[in-house]
Design a protein around this motif. Structure first.
Motif, PDB file in Angstrom:
ATOM      1  N   VAL A 193       0.819  -1.213   0.000  1.00 21.03           N
ATOM      2  CA  VAL A 193       0.000   0.000   0.000  1.00 21.03           C
ATOM      3  C   VAL A 193       0.854   1.265   0.000  1.00 21.03           C
ATOM      4  O   VAL A 193       0.335   2.366   0.155  1.00 21.03           O
ATOM      5  CB  VAL A 193      -0.960   0.047   1.210  1.00 21.03           C
ATOM      6  N   ILE A 203       3.676   2.223   1.960  1.00 19.03           N
ATOM      7  CA  ILE A 203       4.262   2.853   3.144  1.00 19.03           C
ATOM      8  C   ILE A 203       5.783   2.803   2.975  1.00 19.03           C
ATOM      9  O   ILE A 203       6.347   1.712   2.897  1.00 19.03           O
ATOM     10  CB  ILE A 203       3.883   2.084   4.430  1.00 19.03           C
ATOM     11  N   GLY A 212      -3.326  10.173   5.806  1.00 19.36           N
ATOM     12  CA  GLY A 212      -3.316   9.360   4.593  1.00 19.36           C
ATOM     13  C   GLY A 212      -2.575   8.051   4.809  1.00 19.36           C
ATOM     14  O   GLY A 212      -3.014   6.981   4.379  1.00 19.36           O
ATOM     15  N   MET A 213      -1.458   8.130   5.520  1.00 21.19           N
ATOM     16  CA  MET A 213      -0.669   6.923   5.794  1.00 21.19           C
ATOM     17  C   MET A 213      -1.453   5.964   6.686  1.00 21.19           C
ATOM     18  O   MET A 213      -1.400   4.752   6.516  1.00 21.19           O
ATOM     19  CB  MET A 213       0.653   7.291   6.463  1.00 21.19           C
ATOM     20  N   GLN A 257      -4.667   5.660   6.750  1.00 16.85           N
ATOM     21  CA  GLN A 257      -5.696   4.996   5.952  1.00 16.85           C
ATOM     22  C   GLN A 257      -5.052   3.902   5.101  1.00 16.85           C
ATOM     23  O   GLN A 257      -5.643   2.852   4.899  1.00 16.85           O
ATOM     24  CB  GLN A 257      -6.449   6.027   5.097  1.00 16.85           C
ATOM     25  N   ARG A 258      -3.832   4.127   4.652  1.00 18.61           N
ATOM     26  CA  ARG A 258      -3.125   3.067   3.929  1.00 18.61           C
ATOM     27  C   ARG A 258      -2.907   1.860   4.849  1.00 18.61           C
ATOM     28  O   ARG A 258      -3.078   0.712   4.436  1.00 18.61           O
ATOM     29  CB  ARG A 258      -1.762   3.564   3.427  1.00 18.61           C
ATOM     30  N   ILE A 282      -6.102   0.030   5.172  1.00 22.38           N
ATOM     31  CA  ILE A 282      -6.418  -0.748   3.973  1.00 22.38           C
ATOM     32  C   ILE A 282      -5.556  -2.008   3.915  1.00 22.38           C
ATOM     33  O   ILE A 282      -6.050  -3.109   3.640  1.00 22.38           O
ATOM     34  CB  ILE A 282      -6.236   0.128   2.712  1.00 22.38           C
ATOM     35  N   SER A 283      -4.285  -1.854   4.230  1.00 24.80           N
ATOM     36  CA  SER A 283      -3.422  -3.044   4.174  1.00 24.80           C
ATOM     37  C   SER A 283      -3.851  -4.062   5.221  1.00 24.80           C
ATOM     38  O   SER A 283      -3.818  -5.262   4.998  1.00 24.80           O
ATOM     39  CB  SER A 283      -1.954  -2.649   4.369  1.00 24.80           C
ATOM     40  N   THR A 343     -12.199   8.079   2.222  1.00 24.52           N
ATOM     41  CA  THR A 343     -11.364   9.252   1.930  1.00 24.52           C
ATOM     42  C   THR A 343     -11.950  10.554   2.454  1.00 24.52           C
ATOM     43  O   THR A 343     -11.347  11.604   2.302  1.00 24.52           O
ATOM     44  CB  THR A 343     -11.173   9.402   0.407  1.00 24.52           C
ATOM     45  N   GLN A 361      -5.104   9.558  -4.186  1.00 22.84           N
ATOM     46  CA  GLN A 361      -4.120   8.485  -4.035  1.00 22.84           C
ATOM     47  C   GLN A 361      -4.743   7.238  -3.424  1.00 22.84           C
ATOM     48  O   GLN A 361      -4.505   6.122  -3.864  1.00 22.84           O
ATOM     49  CB  GLN A 361      -2.966   8.938  -3.144  1.00 22.84           C
ATOM     50  N   ILE A 362      -5.557   7.440  -2.384  1.00 24.56           N
ATOM     51  CA  ILE A 362      -6.157   6.300  -1.696  1.00 24.56           C
ATOM     52  C   ILE A 362      -7.114   5.564  -2.637  1.00 24.56           C
ATOM     53  O   ILE A 362      -7.105   4.328  -2.720  1.00 24.56           O
ATOM     54  CB  ILE A 362      -6.901   6.765  -0.429  1.00 24.56           C
ATOM     55  N   LEU A 417      -5.248   3.622  -5.047  1.00 23.68           N
ATOM     56  CA  LEU A 417      -4.718   2.429  -4.384  1.00 23.68           C
ATOM     57  C   LEU A 417      -5.773   1.337  -4.295  1.00 23.68           C
ATOM     58  O   LEU A 417      -5.511   0.174  -4.596  1.00 23.68           O
ATOM     59  CB  LEU A 417      -4.226   2.811  -2.987  1.00 23.68           C
TER      60      LEU A 417
END
Ligand SMILES: Nc1ncnc2c1ncn2[C@@H]1O[C@H](COP(=O)(O)OP(=O)(O)OP(=O)(O)O)[C@@H](O)[C@H]1O
Ligand code: SF4
Ligand SMILES: [Mg+2]
Lengths: 330, 305
Positions: A142, A144, A161-162, A164-165, A168-169, A185, A195-196, A199
């Motif tokens: 994702v 990072i 944002g990180m 949320q990544r 998601i992961s 988002t 970006q999200i 992704l």
């Protein structure tokens, strides 16, 4: 006969007891999600989008909430009939969820590594070392940076944002068949939003996961969803393939929503359309159409008789007394 | 972190200085003296005593001597317990008070946390109402009422436990510990309950459930830390209150702890002993609060000093 859908929600009703009142947050909702498909659910605030996703996950807080009717059939079994243990084996493993607010959805007291590895250790039987290696791989997937160096950090050491990544992961770490993203988002900056979403579509393409993408922003689902469900007051008002919905909405509410999407071609500063009025109080049952007080198209029948959900094509439905007319003569 | 600890230790010095100075001033304001009893004493003897203990010197000399004793950590000889060094009295009384306080707080933590967490998990159940009612009673009942009532019931009516007598550490501590602990038990239960309720409603608990974790893991790994944080922060003030509470409880149960000596010392205007106890406890409170803050940073990774 087409392949059986992955998820089929039938006539779902989720109500909340509030003092003397009953809030019908979701009332008679049916929809399907096929394998590999992305379905967008849109609707104004309070239309029951989150309650729908929580109902599917079996996470409706009870009390005050209760699921009073319906079935949630996932891969052939009705989740509402499953016991707690059986449901737990599905949550996080076969159906995963990403929530709106990445700032509060992660546990501030636990390292990312703990929060990531507990899922795969539980569901996939990973050893400590395997789970860690897997989590690092997921974080790399994702995007990072320096995943290995950062996996033992705490959530507050990451930006929104990180985080949320990370969410998601974490959600994808057991390769779920269905990912429900509830406004993933909304809490993020516009550039991070893109970006999200990028992704999510990329991961979806890689894994073939079905996605339910919930948002109140039609612009967000336009580029991602195969089909869109429009909800209003706890009910389905329209469902259609994305392109068709934008090209030829067959419901006055959908039209209102589409008009209120900012158009980049429109002159700057031009006033954006807004549907007049406010969504109804869900504790009060109306005789006619829930949208009638705000609808430009409303006639007498709208205030006396609830509109049926009209099937327009194999792929399209609209809840309106004038659905067929609207569909034929836009 | 180390800088924070050093800084905090450093401000301890002026704070203790203020506390002992105030105490010293108050002793002087209070009427009477350590040699004034019911019977008046001849002026010649009074003169002798004043000279012997330096009371004839100007106030700043006496004040300076007091500060010197605090700085040196040697509080001199008691005026009442003739010939006994204050440090020796502190050394004999401290274990009694420390044990009483530690057991009371431990009991409050164990029972309070258990009751609070269970009440939160079964919100609005009979268990919830029962424990919160008990907590309400615990908070409103003063220890000087609760103590004698417990003695009356358990010692004087049912003969289960000894009423009051110090014969080392043992069963005779049960009633004093319960008496002292009641209020903190109640506070801890309420803090634990509201803390857990708030956390159990939070987004990250919903995430933990969405991951399919068993309820036990959700509770023990995800909820307890945040939910019990208020209990951790309460530990600092609790110690200060425990000390005041211990003064009363030690008196009721005739335990030879710091609190009991403190009351006697005040009645006797035993200045070195008063200053010794005050200086010692204020340092203990300040250091303990520092420890609590350090512990807090360990529980909550967002806290950095
Ligand atoms: N825990 C709850 N207790 C009581 N009522 C609730 C609860 N959760 C949701 N509701 C009610 O259900 C209705 C639908 O809420 P829901 O969160 O599903 O809306 P939404 O479509 O997700 O809106 P938003 O875009 O604001 O997220 C609201 O009217 C809300 O008051
Ligand atoms: S049924 Fe009537 S009020 Fe409802 S959307 Fe259609 S036209 Fe509008
Ligand atoms: Mg929502």
């Amino acid at each position: 006969m087409a392949e059986a859908p992955l998820l089929s929600v039938e006539d779902l009703a989720t109500w909340f007891d509030e003092d003397e009142r009953v809030v019908r947050a979701v009332d008679g909702l049916s929809f399907e999600v096929r394998r590999g498909e992305t379905v967008g659910i849109v609707g104004e605030s309070g239309s029951g989008k989150s309650v729908t996703s929580l109902s599917v996950m079996g996470l409706v807080p009870r009390p005050p909430g209760r699921i009073v009717a319906g079935r949630v059939v996932f891969d052939g079994q009705d989740l509402l009939q499953l016991g707690d243990d059986a449901m737990r084996r599905i949550r996080g493993r076969r159906i995963a969820m990403v929530f709106q607010d990445p700032m509060t959805a992660l546990n501030p007291f636990l390292r990312i590594s703990t929060q990531m590895t507990e899922v795969t250790r539980l569901h996939l039987g990973h050893s400590r070392a395997d789970a860690r290696a897997h989590a690092i791989r997921m974080l790399e997937t994702v995007g990072i940076p320096d995943a290995e160096g950062r996996i033992d950090d705490y959530p507050h050491q990451f930006s929104g944002g990180m985080r949320q990544r990370v969410m998601i992961s974490m959600a994808l770490s057991c390769r779920p068949e269905l990912l429900i993203a509830d406004e993933p988002t909304t809490a993020l900056d516009v550039t991070i939003q893109a970006q999200i979403l990028e992704l999510v579509s990329q991961l979806k393409a890689d894994t073939g996961t079905s996605v339910v993408l919930i948002t109140h922003d039609l612009g967000v689902v336009a580029g991602m969803a195969d089909r869109i469900l429009v909800m209003y007051a706890g009910r389905l008002f329209e469902s259609a393939p994305t392109r068709e919905l934008f090209a030829r909405p067959a419901n006055p509410y959908t039209r209102g929503l589409l008009l209120s999407v900012p158009n980049p071609l429109q002159a700057k500063g031009a006033e954006l359309y807004q549907i007049p009025g406010l969504p109804p109080d869900l504790a009060e049952t109306t005789a006619g159409c829930a949208f009638a007080p705000r609808c430009e198209r409303a006639e007498a029948v709208c205030r006396s008789t609830p509109p049926p959900l009209v099937r327009l094509t194999a792929e399209r439905e609209s809840r309106c007394h004038f659905a067929s007319e609207l569909f034929q003569a836009p | 972190m180390l800088r924070f600890i050093l800084r905090r230790l450093f401000v301890t010095v002026p704070m203790v200085l203020v506390v002992v100075s105030l105490t010293w001033g108050l002793i002087r304001l209070a009427p009477g003296n350590f040699y004034t009893g019911e019977k008046p004493i001849p002026p010649a003897i009074e003169q002798n005593l004043r000279q012997r203990y330096g009371l004839d010197r100007p106030w700043y000399v006496q004040y300076g001597r007091m500060l010197g004793s605090v700085a040196a950590g040697d509080f001199g000889i008691s005026l009442h317990y003739i010939g006994q060094p204050v440090n020796g009295i502190l050394a004999s009384a401290l274990p009694v008070s420390a044990l009483l306080g530690a057991l009371s707080y431990l009991l409050a933590l164990v029972v309070g946390v258990a009751a609070g967490v269970l009440a939160a998990l079964r919100q609005n159940s009979r268990l919830d109402y029962a424990s919160m009612t008990a907590a309400m009673v615990g908070i409103s009942l003063p220890n000087f009422v609760l103590g004698p009532v417990l003695v009356l019931v358990f010692a004087l009516s049912w003969y289960w436990l000894p009423p009051a007598r110090w014969n080392g550490f043992g069963i005779n501590l049960i009633l004093p510990v319960v008496t002292l602990s009641a209020v903190y038990m109640a506070y801890v239960a309420r803090l634990a309950r509201s803390g857990m309720l708030e956390v159990l409603r939070s987004n990250y608990i919903r995430t933990a459930r969405a991951k399919g974790l068993p309820e036990r893991t959700v509770l023990l790994r995800h909820a307890v830390r945040g939910g019990l944080l208020p209990v951790v922060s309460f530990s600092g003030p609790a110690l200060a209150f425990l000390i005041t509470g211990a003064v009363v409880v030690e008196r009721i149960f005739a335990l030879p702890g710091l609190g009991n000596y403190f009351i006697n010392a005040n009645l006797n205007r035993d200045e070195p002993l008063i200053i010794g106890i005050v200086a010692f406890t204020s340092i203990a409170v300040l250091v303990f609060n520092l420890l609590v803050d350090v512990a807090y940073a360990f529980v909550d990774p967002r806290v950095r000093y």
